[in-house]
Design an enzyme around this catalytic site. Structure first.
Site, mmCIF file in Angstrom:
data_model
loop_
_atom_site.group_PDB
_atom_site.id
_atom_site.type_symbol
_atom_site.label_atom_id
_atom_site.label_comp_id
_atom_site.label_asym_id
_atom_site.label_seq_id
_atom_site.Cartn_x
_atom_site.Cartn_y
_atom_site.Cartn_z
ATOM 1 N N LYS A 158 1.929 -4.674 7.513
ATOM 2 C CA LYS A 158 2.874 -4.816 6.398
ATOM 3 C C LYS A 158 4.096 -5.502 6.994
ATOM 4 O O LYS A 158 4.967 -4.848 7.572
ATOM 5 C CB LYS A 158 3.231 -3.433 5.836
ATOM 6 C CG LYS A 158 3.588 -3.430 4.368
ATOM 7 C CD LYS A 158 4.785 -4.299 4.008
ATOM 8 C CE LYS A 158 6.105 -3.650 4.285
ATOM 9 N NZ LYS A 158 7.254 -4.572 4.073
ATOM 10 N N GLY A 200 11.657 -1.467 13.752
ATOM 11 C CA GLY A 200 12.669 -1.657 12.712
ATOM 12 C C GLY A 200 13.833 -0.720 12.932
ATOM 13 O O GLY A 200 14.109 -0.297 14.063
ATOM 14 N N SER A 201 14.514 -0.370 11.840
ATOM 15 C CA SER A 201 15.760 0.393 11.951
ATOM 16 C C SER A 201 15.476 1.890 12.118
ATOM 17 O O SER A 201 14.459 2.393 11.632
ATOM 18 C CB SER A 201 16.605 0.155 10.706
ATOM 19 O OG SER A 201 15.908 0.624 9.577
ATOM 20 N N GLU A 241 24.540 -0.400 16.037
ATOM 21 C CA GLU A 241 23.794 -1.645 16.211
ATOM 22 C C GLU A 241 24.236 -2.622 15.122
ATOM 23 O O GLU A 241 23.966 -2.408 13.940
ATOM 24 C CB GLU A 241 22.287 -1.365 16.105
ATOM 25 C CG GLU A 241 21.458 -2.560 16.497
ATOM 26 C CD GLU A 241 19.956 -2.285 16.442
ATOM 27 O OE1 GLU A 241 19.517 -1.516 15.575
ATOM 28 O OE2 GLU A 241 19.222 -2.877 17.255
HETATM 29 P P1 ADP Z 1 15.913 -3.708 7.249
HETATM 30 O O1 ADP Z 1 16.701 -2.601 6.606
HETATM 31 O O2 ADP Z 1 16.730 -4.555 8.121
HETATM 32 O O3 ADP Z 1 15.056 -4.504 6.316
HETATM 33 P P2 ADP Z 1 13.819 -1.875 8.041
HETATM 34 O O4 ADP Z 1 13.731 -1.146 9.318
HETATM 35 O O5 ADP Z 1 14.118 -1.056 6.826
HETATM 36 O O6 ADP Z 1 14.905 -3.000 8.267
HETATM 37 O O7 ADP Z 1 12.492 -2.717 7.779
HETATM 38 C C1 ADP Z 1 11.462 -2.917 8.714
HETATM 39 C C2 ADP Z 1 10.130 -2.838 8.012
HETATM 40 O O8 ADP Z 1 9.977 -1.540 7.433
HETATM 41 C C3 ADP Z 1 9.938 -3.816 6.862
HETATM 42 O O9 ADP Z 1 8.581 -4.254 6.848
HETATM 43 C C4 ADP Z 1 10.228 -2.971 5.642
HETATM 44 O O10 ADP Z 1 9.641 -3.451 4.449
HETATM 45 C C5 ADP Z 1 9.620 -1.654 6.056
HETATM 46 N N1 ADP Z 1 10.137 -0.464 5.344
HETATM 47 C C6 ADP Z 1 11.376 -0.263 4.834
HETATM 48 N N2 ADP Z 1 11.477 0.964 4.288
HETATM 49 C C7 ADP Z 1 10.271 1.577 4.454
HETATM 50 C C8 ADP Z 1 9.744 2.870 4.145
HETATM 51 N N3 ADP Z 1 10.462 3.793 3.533
HETATM 52 N N4 ADP Z 1 8.464 3.143 4.495
HETATM 53 C C9 ADP Z 1 7.711 2.233 5.146
HETATM 54 N N5 ADP Z 1 8.147 1.000 5.466
HETATM 55 C C10 ADP Z 1 9.409 0.665 5.141
#
Ligand code: ADP
Length: 491
Positions: free
Chosen positions: A185, A238-239, A393
């Site tokens: 994803k 990711g975050s 960050e």
């Molecule tokens: P940003 O906030 O900078 O977009 P994220 O860490 O939220 O960074 O995003 C990294 C990935 O995680 C992306 O593919 C995003 O679509 C996905 N993502 C965001 N929220 C969720 C969630 N609650 N569950 C699973 N995947 C998520």
């Protein structure tokens, strides 16, 4: 504008999911725009998937793993498919780099480096697929005990927008080499290279359901994927807050996870360092990809006796940096999105209104389109240790400088954040190099060097809030597999 590679991306292309080896629309038929960060304009669209599409992709992956060709393939043949994929990525590097660059706003040269890195992951893991094996274990009695390294099964990879192709490489390279079936994803802000590389994977001979890609938002597509009961393992980059949400979702099914969650990585510069060698590396470590790099060196700790001299050297470099459109190939491109631009600019504005000293700021190219998400890189000095700039960050081109008086204070400052991903140590004193490397809490430590993003061969991952588990190198293969112990009684 006008780099030759910029013309290879089709305007208005409708990208589809890749499920079970076929390109398919979201079951709902919904789509979402793909926006180019360089001008803020849509230039294509992707499938806006939800739990139904995720379910279809998980079913395809389960079949590929349990009944299909992938699980039956030998390790050497799996490796050959990945090596073929590496070749195909290299053959299509011009198109893929242009796609990556336009989709993310990164300068073309960074797009080229990212696609080369992606190919190298498949080369590394293709070569490693048949070289990972278990042990035999001496136990008392008439027994022979041995271990097998087995794949988890169905692995979900939820990946971010900053380095889509490279992170695809490390997740899919290691995951497929071990024989897992994958559902990726990618982030809704940047997923085109991932879709294109998944097509090339089919061309390389990967059975359809072994590598599925579902696009869409985190809430609609990511959340159901991480919570899916038939997913055996989740890997996420990711975050930190999203990492927490994904771990909670996977915990409901008691599934394992790997989390790579960013950092606030220090570069520690001692007075005896080769400052001319350190300078370009330290600047690049925060400017690369516009600072949108988990392992960006976002703090520079400078020994007090050279603080004025080295911060002046940094300021000169920062003043000359220029942000501009991806195809102008300047020092840095636009940030990924309007939202990210607002967040980064917010840190800069807050620091200035708090009276933190702005030592230097670069500029935005005169020809940069109005609607692009450009941010002039900023260098702040004498940053207070507990300010947001020191602790959070930023994920943008913002470097914070701090003076320190001795090794003890350097270590305290270096370790004084919630993160622990990477560190750089700059000194010619060999004993100090080792003392510092051992005491700094970071998953990777560079001495007189800094590999933002790390090497393909090097285990990568964090301490503390930067996450757990390791990717890249052979560690990536261990985390994409698990141990089965078998004991034979031969009495
Ligand atoms: P940003 O906030 O900078 O977009 P994220 O860490 O939220 O960074 O995003 C990294 C990935 O995680 C992306 O593919 C995003 O679509 C996905 N993502 C965001 N929220 C969720 C969630 N609650 N569950 C699973 N995947 C998520």
């Amino acid at each position: 504008m006008g780099h030759p590679l910029a013309t290879t991306v089709a305007q208005g292309h409708a990208f589809k999911n890749i499920i079970d080896g076929k390109q398919v629309e979201a079951i709902s038929g919904k789509r979402m725009d793909v926006v180019c960060p360089s001008d803020g304009l849509p230039f294509g669209s992707i499938a806006a998937s939800n739990a139904d599409d995720v379910d279809a992709a998980v079913k395809a992956a389960c079949f590929a793993f349990e009944d299909g060709d992938w699980s039956a393939m030998s390790a050497v043949d799996r490796g050959r498919v990945l090596l073929k994929l590496a070749d195909l990525i290299n053959q299509n590097a011009a198109e893929l780099s242009a796609l990556e660059s336009r989709d993310t706003g990164k300068p073309i040269k960074q797009g080229i480096a990212d696609i080369a890195g992606c190919a190298r992951y498949f080369e590394f893991y293709g070569g490693a697929a048949d070289k990972i094996h278990g042990d035999t274990i001496p136990i008392p009695g008439d027994f022979v005990a041995l271990t097998l390294r087995e794949p988890h099964g169905v692995v979900a990879g939820i990946i971010p927008w900053n380095y889509p192709a490279q992170i695809l490489g490390r997740v899919a390279g290691a995951g497929l080499a071990m024989g897992n079936a994958l559902i990726l994803k990618p982030a809704e802000d940047a997923c085109l290279s991932v879709l294109r590389i998944a097509e090339l994977a089919l061309e390389a001979g990967l059975p359809g359901g072994a590598f599925n890609v579902v696009t869409g938002t985190g809430m609609d597509a990511g959340a159901p994927l991480s919570a899916h009961a038939s997913v055996d393992f989740v890997t996420f980059t990711g975050s930190p807050p999203t990492g927490t949400a994904i771990q909670q979702a996977a915990a409901v099914n008691n599934r394992g996870v790997t989390m790579e969650l960013g950092g606030k990585s220090p570069q520690i510069v001692f007075a005896d360092a080769d400052l001319d060698a350190a300078l370009p590396v330290i600047v690049n470590a925060i400017i690369q990809n516009g600072g949108q790099t988990c392992s960006a060196g976002s703090r520079v700790l400078i020994e007090a006796s050279i603080y004025d001299k080295f911060s002046h050297m940094l300021a000169e470099k920062f003043s000359a940096l220029v942000a501009g459109p991806h195809d102008a190939d300047l020092d840095l491109g636009a940030l990924i999105s309007k939202k990210q631009h607002g967040l980064v600019q917010g840190f800069i504005d807050q620091a200035q209104s708090d009276g933190i000293e702005l030592l230097a700021q670069g500029s935005i190219a005169g020809n940069a389109p109005e609607g692009g998400y450009y941010c002039a890189p900023a260098l702040f000095g004498n940053v207070p240790a507990h300010s947001d700039l020191a602790q959070k960050e930023v994920f943008g081109p913002v470097l914070s400088a701090f003076p320190f008086k001795d090794e003890a204070e350097a270590i305290t400052l270096a370790n004084d954040t919630e993160f622990g991903l990477v560190a750089g140590i700059w000194t010619k004193d060999g004993a100090r190099q080792m003392r510092m490397a051992k005491r700094v809490r970071a998953g990777q430590v560079y001495v007189n060097a800094y590999g933002a993003g790390g090497g393909i061969e090097l285990p990568f991952g964090g301490f503390k809030k930067s996450g757990h588990g390791r990717e890249k190198g052979f560690d990536g293969l261990f985390h994409m597999s698990t141990t089965k112990t078998i004991v034979f009684n031969h009495a």
